[in-house]
Design an enzyme around this catalytic site. Sequence first.
Site, short mmCIF file in Angstrom:
data_model
loop_
_atom_site.label_atom_id
_atom_site.label_comp_id
_atom_site.label_asym_id
_atom_site.label_seq_id
_atom_site.Cartn_x
_atom_site.Cartn_y
_atom_site.Cartn_z
N CYS A 72 0.79 -1.22 0.00
CA CYS A 72 0.00 0.00 0.00
C CYS A 72 0.83 1.28 0.00
O CYS A 72 0.27 2.37 -0.09
CB CYS A 72 -0.95 -0.01 1.19
SG CYS A 72 -2.15 -1.36 1.10
N HIS B 78 -2.99 8.55 5.79
CA HIS B 78 -3.27 7.22 5.26
C HIS B 78 -4.74 6.91 5.52
O HIS B 78 -5.44 6.44 4.63
CB HIS B 78 -2.35 6.18 5.90
CG HIS B 78 -2.55 4.81 5.35
ND1 HIS B 78 -2.19 4.47 4.07
CD2 HIS B 78 -3.09 3.69 5.91
CE1 HIS B 78 -2.51 3.20 3.85
NE2 HIS B 78 -3.05 2.70 4.95
N LYS C 89 -9.53 8.54 1.42
CA LYS C 89 -10.07 7.18 1.30
C LYS C 89 -11.54 7.15 1.71
O LYS C 89 -12.27 6.24 1.32
CB LYS C 89 -9.25 6.21 2.15
CG LYS C 89 -7.84 5.95 1.63
CD LYS C 89 -7.13 4.92 2.49
CE LYS C 89 -5.71 4.65 2.01
NZ LYS C 89 -4.78 5.75 2.29
N HIS D 241 -9.80 2.64 -0.87
CA HIS D 241 -8.38 2.32 -0.74
C HIS D 241 -7.98 1.46 -1.94
O HIS D 241 -8.28 0.27 -2.00
CB HIS D 241 -8.15 1.56 0.56
CG HIS D 241 -6.71 1.33 0.91
ND1 HIS D 241 -5.66 1.59 0.03
CD2 HIS D 241 -6.13 0.84 2.06
CE1 HIS D 241 -4.53 1.28 0.62
NE2 HIS D 241 -4.78 0.83 1.84
N PHE E 187 0.88 -3.24 4.76
CA PHE E 187 1.14 -4.53 5.40
C PHE E 187 2.62 -4.88 5.23
O PHE E 187 3.23 -4.61 4.21
CB PHE E 187 0.30 -5.62 4.77
CG PHE E 187 -1.15 -5.60 5.19
CD1 PHE E 187 -1.60 -4.75 6.18
CD2 PHE E 187 -2.07 -6.43 4.58
CE1 PHE E 187 -2.92 -4.73 6.57
CE2 PHE E 187 -3.41 -6.43 4.96
CZ PHE E 187 -3.84 -5.58 5.96
#
Length: 416
Positions: free
Chosen positions: A164, A304, A336, A341, A400
Site C-alpha cells: 500500500c 493514510h 479514502k 483504498h 502490510f
Amino acid sequence: MITGIGVVAPRGIGVKNFWETLTSGRSATRNITAFDATGFRSRIAAECDFLPTEHGLTQEQAARMSRSSQFAHVAAREALAQSGLEVTERVAARTGVALGSAVGSVRELDRLYREISGDGASWELAPEKAGPYLADYNTPSSLVREIAWLTGAQGPAAMISAGCTSGLDAVGYACEILREGSADVMITGATDAPITPITVACFDAIKATSPHNDDPEHASRPFDRDRDGFVLGEGGAVFVLETAEHAHARGAHVIAEVAAFAARCNAHHMTALRPDGREMAAAIDSALTTARIAPEAIDYINAHGSGTKQNDRHETAAYKRSLGDAARRTPVSSIKSVIGHSLGAIGSIELAACALAIEHGVIPPTANLHTPDPDCDLDYVPLVAREQRVDVALSVGSGFGGFQSAAVLVKEGAHR
C-alpha cells in the site's frame, strides 16, 4: 517539480472530476458490480465507471492491456498534456518511467485462471484458453512498458511493488533518479485494479474491510468511532516530474515541488502496528529533516486514514510523536473516505490530492466523520472542504509488512 498530473479514480476520471469529487465530501462507495459478490463478507467497493474506448484507447489496446495498465495509460496521457512536455528524441533519452502497483494485473489473472481451470475445478489446466496476453498479466513490469511505449521514454525504468505504499515509493524513487542526474524527466505514479474475487476474499479472511453492506456510501469512516474497516477502491495517478532546471528552461508551470521522501519498515508484524506510531513518526521525521521544514510549517496532512481502528490510532499517535504541539493545529484528512483504498495506487492518488490542495488553496474533507473516536483527537476536517492556503503538504502511507512512507510537497519557492 510536478508539471503534469493525470488521475483515474472513482467518480473522478480526469483531474477536474477527481478534485470536484474529493471536495464534495460525498463517498463513491457502492455495491460491487465487477463480479457477483454474493457470499462475501464485504460486498462494497469504490469502483471506476471506466470504459477504455471512451477514454481514448483503441480496441487493440483495450484488448491487450490489463485494467491497471489502462488506468495508467489514460492518467499518463492527461499528465503529459497538462505538462506541455514534448518528448523529442533528445528528451526521450533523458526521460524515465517509475510506476507502483501492489497487485498488478490481478483482475485479469483471476479471470484467466478461472477460464483455464474450469472455474477452479481442475488441476489440469487448458492454457490454450488463456489467450495471448497471459504472460503480460503475470509480469508486473508490463505496466511500465506500456507507459514507456506511450511516452517514448528511453531512460531508467522501474516497477515498485511495496504493497500500500507503492504509490508513494514509486514517486520517491523517481525523485532519486532525478537528483542523481540519471534523467531530467520521470513519468511516475501508480495504478491498481484490485476489485476482484481473490482480493476481496483475502481481506475478508482477515476482516480488514468494512461489512457495512447495507449503507455503502457511509461505510468508509476514517477516524470515526464507529468505523469497521476499509473499503476497496481502484484507479491510478501519474505525474510528469522534472528537475527544476529542465522545467524552468522550457517555461513549464510548476504545480508543486516534491521536497522530500522517506521510508521506514517496522520489522514487527505482517499486519499489526505498534500503538505509539513510532515507525510512521520516523518516516515523517526523516522527510521533514531532508526538506528542512519545521513541523509548524505544515499546512495540511493527507492521512493514510484507512478506517481501521488500529491504523487510525497508530497514525494519530505518529503525528503527535513527530509534530509535537503542531499536530493539534494542523488540518488532516483522509480521501479514502471518498474514493476508497486502491492499495498500491492510493499513495500517488493522495499525492495528487496534496498537489491540488496546494494549487487551489482548498483542503478536501474526511467524509462520514460524524462521531470522532476520542483516541483520534486531531483536526480531521470532517465532512466539509476547507478553504485555506497550503504551501506545505505532508502525505503518509502505511502498508502490510510494516512499510511506512512519507512525502513532503511544497508550493514552488515556499519554505526553501
